[in-house]
Structure formats: C-alpha cells, structure tokens
Design an enzyme around this catalytic site. Structure first.
Site, PDB file in Angstrom:
ATOM      1  CD1 TRP A  29       0.075   0.247   3.598  1.00 61.02           C
ATOM      2  CD2 TRP A  29      -0.269  -1.778   3.241  1.00 61.02           C
ATOM      3  NE1 TRP A  29       0.680  -0.113   4.410  1.00 61.02           N
ATOM      4  CE2 TRP A  29       0.280  -1.747   4.386  1.00 61.02           C
ATOM      5  CE3 TRP A  29      -0.807  -2.908   2.621  1.00 61.02           C
ATOM      6  CZ2 TRP A  29       0.567  -2.659   5.024  1.00 61.02           C
ATOM      7  CZ3 TRP A  29      -0.638  -4.047   3.450  1.00 61.02           C
ATOM      8  CH2 TRP A  29       0.108  -3.781   4.741  1.00 61.02           C
ATOM      9  NE  ARG A  30       4.736   2.403   4.425  1.00 60.80           N
ATOM     10  CZ  ARG A  30       5.514   1.922   5.580  1.00 60.80           C
ATOM     11  NH1 ARG A  30       6.655   1.396   5.531  1.00 60.80           N
ATOM     12  NH2 ARG A  30       5.027   2.164   6.879  1.00 60.80           N
ATOM     13  CD  GLU A  42      -3.663   3.148   7.659  1.00 61.56           C
ATOM     14  OE1 GLU A  42      -4.012   2.743   8.892  1.00 61.56           O
ATOM     15  OE2 GLU A  42      -2.573   3.345   7.359  1.00 61.56           O
ATOM     16  CE1 TYR A 125      -3.767   5.495  12.512  1.00 60.44           C
ATOM     17  CE2 TYR A 125      -5.239   3.802  11.553  1.00 60.44           C
ATOM     18  CZ  TYR A 125      -4.070   4.432  11.494  1.00 60.44           C
ATOM     19  OH  TYR A 125      -3.019   3.750  11.076  1.00 60.44           O
ATOM     20  CG  ASP A 143      -1.438   3.382  15.109  1.00 59.41           C
ATOM     21  OD1 ASP A 143      -0.659   4.261  15.521  1.00 59.41           O
ATOM     22  OD2 ASP A 143      -0.893   2.636  14.357  1.00 59.41           O
ATOM     23  CB  CYS A 204      16.124   3.079  23.513  1.00 61.51           C
ATOM     24  SG  CYS A 204      14.591   2.778  24.495  1.00 61.51           S
TER      25      CYS A 204
HETATM   26  S1  SF4 Z   1      14.024   6.209  22.988  1.00 63.55           S
HETATM   27 FE1  SF4 Z   1      13.100   4.222  23.266  1.00 63.55          FE
HETATM   28  S2  SF4 Z   1      11.310   4.763  24.556  1.00 63.55           S
HETATM   29 FE2  SF4 Z   1      11.776   6.516  23.454  1.00 63.55          FE
HETATM   30  S3  SF4 Z   1      10.835   6.757  21.358  1.00 63.55           S
HETATM   31 FE3  SF4 Z   1      12.814   5.726  21.241  1.00 63.55          FE
HETATM   32  S4  SF4 Z   1      12.334   3.566  21.205  1.00 63.55           S
HETATM   33 FE4  SF4 Z   1      10.706   4.646  22.321  1.00 63.55          FE
END
Ligand code: SF4
Length: 372
Positions: A29-30, A42, A125, A143, A204
């Site tokens: 769909w992109r 969606e 949404y 979402d 992260c």
């Molecule tokens: S740093 Fe970690 S907790 Fe913060 S938006 Fe990015 S992945 Fe999510």
C-alpha cells in the site's frame, strides 16, 4: 544510525523522517498514494498484523481495483475476500462508505476532514491516516503504535485506553507535523512504533529520537504506556453439529447462515447451540436440528474441541459429527428452501465451499470434519 549520535539541532520530525527514509518497509500500500488503497490498508490493519494483511490487501485490490468496483460488488463477494481476516463489520462498513463516496462525492475520497469523518467506519485515526498519507493534509493519525511512541517520548502516564489521551496526543502532534511531508511523518511514527519503540523491550539504542525521549532519559520506558486492562471476554460454551450425508454420491455437510445483524452477521457456519457446561449436549443438538431444519440426526461421534476468542466472548466449542440416513430426503412441508431446508440452510460439498464465507473457526472445523 543510533539516536544518541543524532544532532539535537534536528527537529523531532527531521530525525524521524531521515530514519524512515532509510528504514521503511516496502509494503504494497506504499506503492502509490491512492486514497482508496490507503483506506483499504488502514481498515485491514486495524487489529491485524502487517504480515497477515499483505496477501489480503493484494487479493482485495486485484479483485476490487477501484472504488467503483467495490461499490458495485455483491456483499457476499466482499465478505469472501475478507474471509479469515475477522471483524467482518469492517468489510461491511468499508463497502457502505465506498458506496457513499460513489453516490455523494463522484467516487473521489473526500480530502476534507469534516466530510471524511462522516463515512461509516472512518474514525479519527483512519481519517487522519487517509488525509495525511494520501493527500498530505497535516492531520495527526494516532493509533496504538503512535500512542506508545508519544507517551514514552513525552513521558505521559495518561491511560491510552481512554479517548482523551488520543486527543491529547493529537494536540501534541499537530505543531510537530512538517508541512512538506505530513504523509511520511504519519507513516514514520507508526513505523517507529512497529519496528523500534515496540511494546516490550523498546530498541532505544537504535531509535532516532532517543536523544530527547523523556522516558528513555528517565529510564522508565518499560513502564509506559499505561493501559487499563480490558475486561476478560465472557466464556460461552457451545455444542456444534458437523452434520454430513451423501447426496448424489457426494458427501455434503450442513451450513446455516447467521442473522444479518450482530456477531459475524451474514456468515455461514455449522449449526450450534449454547449450553451450560453441565448439560448433555448431544440430545439438545439433535432436537435443535430436528426442530429447526427438519433433519433427523443419527449416529454421532465426538470431534476435537475448538476455541475462538472475540473481543467480548470466548467460545468453547464442543464439536460432534452427525450422520444423516441416506434414505432421508428432507421434504418437510414447513421448510421452503433448497432440498426442503429453510432458506438460510444448505447442504454444501467441499467443491461448493468457495461460494460461502465462513468465520475462520468454522473453516477449521469443516477442514477437520472432511479430513476423516
Ligand atoms: S528512545 Fe526508546 S522509548 Fe523513546 S521513543 Fe525511542 S524506542 Fe521509544
């Protein structure tokens, strides 16, 4: 590319878009910004995983390439293409809304936030997703993925099960949407939630916005988002009759069509009745089939049990195979449909099964039934 190495002078949107440009998945769909295709994708993606949706989306668009094709199609064909995807009211609402677009907007999906919000099944949404992705209108689309990313990024302990949290996040996002790329911004946020800021153990260390993510800086990303638990689905015990007989040398089994309203509306299934777990269900099933369909049931044997969980009900299905005497011709005068059956009941062979849309659990039961 690690978030910590990103320049803090780049805005949230710039870092997000740069990451998306490099990492975005190639999804069907992109391929273009066709508003109808965005819309279908969606709706399919609600409560359903991307991997599951891809083949459904491709088949659906091949069968109904335009709004006109979907608007004109018989509902049974649309449900058939949706078979196995669940939440069938999504397909019904989509077709009703597409018919409305055909009738009131000349077959063009409205690009106006007020008009699009009046279409059946199009909530805030979906409206935001279509407007931003297909028309580059700077509207937020919030979402579950976006709620998770943003409650972490902004360190918000608001309950994401509540509608007011979505509204709060929409208000936070509005000034962040870059006017030159609202569609990419929407998709980038969702993609970040699916691939990086995942529910458990967010990644992260590879996140493009980690440098100023408040939950990450506070070391509490695993505590967020806060979500009150939905109620457990209510247990319902049902006895199912897989009724078979030979007709013209071909093995057939009994299907009935569900009512037009309510759960799994209009889909086909094996007959079943609710019982409490203490009841002996075989006589009840036999009585039901005799009274409702005029079919005298004979020998029965137990098949494996099945389960199906809806958002509010958990079906525990005890399944029996019943045999009907070859001598039976089903000509009870009170029934007027095919083979003397009521209109909503049919004898169906495996060969004919393609003409009927079944909920996934009944497809499994029938597959089991005909495998013996
Ligand atoms: S740093 Fe970690 S907790 Fe913060 S938006 Fe990015 S992945 Fe999510």
């Amino acid at each position: 590319m690690g978030g910590q190495n990103e320049s803090m002078s780049d805005s949230f949107a710039e870092r997000l878009l740069a990451w998306f440009g490099e990492r975005k998945r190639d999804l069907p769909w992109r391929k273009n910004k066709n508003p109808y295709h965005v819309w279908v994708s969606e709706i399919m993606l609600q409560q359903t995983r991307v991997e599951t949706v891809i083949p459904y989306f491709e088949r659906f668009i091949a069968r109904f390439p335009t709004i006109h094709d979907l608007a004109e199609a018989p509902e049974a064909d649309v449900l058939k293409m949706w078979e196995g995807l669940g939440y069938y009211s999504r397909a019904r609402n989509l077709q009703a809304a597409v018919r409305e677009v055909q009738a009131s907007y000349g077959g063009v999906v409205p690009s106006d936030a007020v008009q699009i919000a009046t279409l059946k099944g199009v909530g805030p949404y979906t409206a935001g997703a279509i407007l931003s992705i297909a028309y580059d209108v700077p509207e937020p689309a919030v979402d579950g993925n976006v709620l998770r990313v943003m409650t972490r990024y902004k360190l918000l302990y608001d309950d994401i099960a509540k509608a007011k949290t979505r509204v709060r996040i929409e208000n936070i996002l509005r000034p962040l949407i870059p006017l030159q790329a609202p569609g990419d911004f929407t998709q980038a946020l969702m993609e970040l939630g699916s691939l990086v800021c995942v529910p458990k153990n967010p990644k992260c260390d590879i996140c493009p916005v980690a440098a100023d993510c408040e939950a990450k800086l506070a070391g509490v990303q695993s505590e967020l988002p806060v979500k009150t638990k939905a109620k457990q689905p209510r247990a319902e015990f049902r006895a199912v009759a897989f009724v078979q007989r030979m007709i013209g040398g071909e093995r057939k089994f009994l299907l009935r069509r569900r009512p037009e309203q309510g759960l799994l509306a209009g889909l086909w299934e094996c007959p079943h009745i609710e019982h409490d777990d203490t009841q002996t269900d075989i006589p009840l099933l036999s009585e039901h089939c005799a009274a409702e369909y005029g079919i005298p049931m004979q020998r029965s044997e137990r098949m494996p049990d099945f389960e199906h969980v809806f958002s509010h009900i958990h079906w525990h299905l005890r399944v029996y195979r019943f045999h009907v005497d070859d001598e039976f011709h089903g000509n009870d005068a009170k029934h007027v449909g095919v083979d003397g059956l009521p209109e909503h009941v049919r004898w169906v062979s495996v060969r004919e099964l393609g003409d009927y849309t079944l909920p996934l659990v009944f497809s499994k039961i029938i597959r089991q039934g005909v495998s013996v």
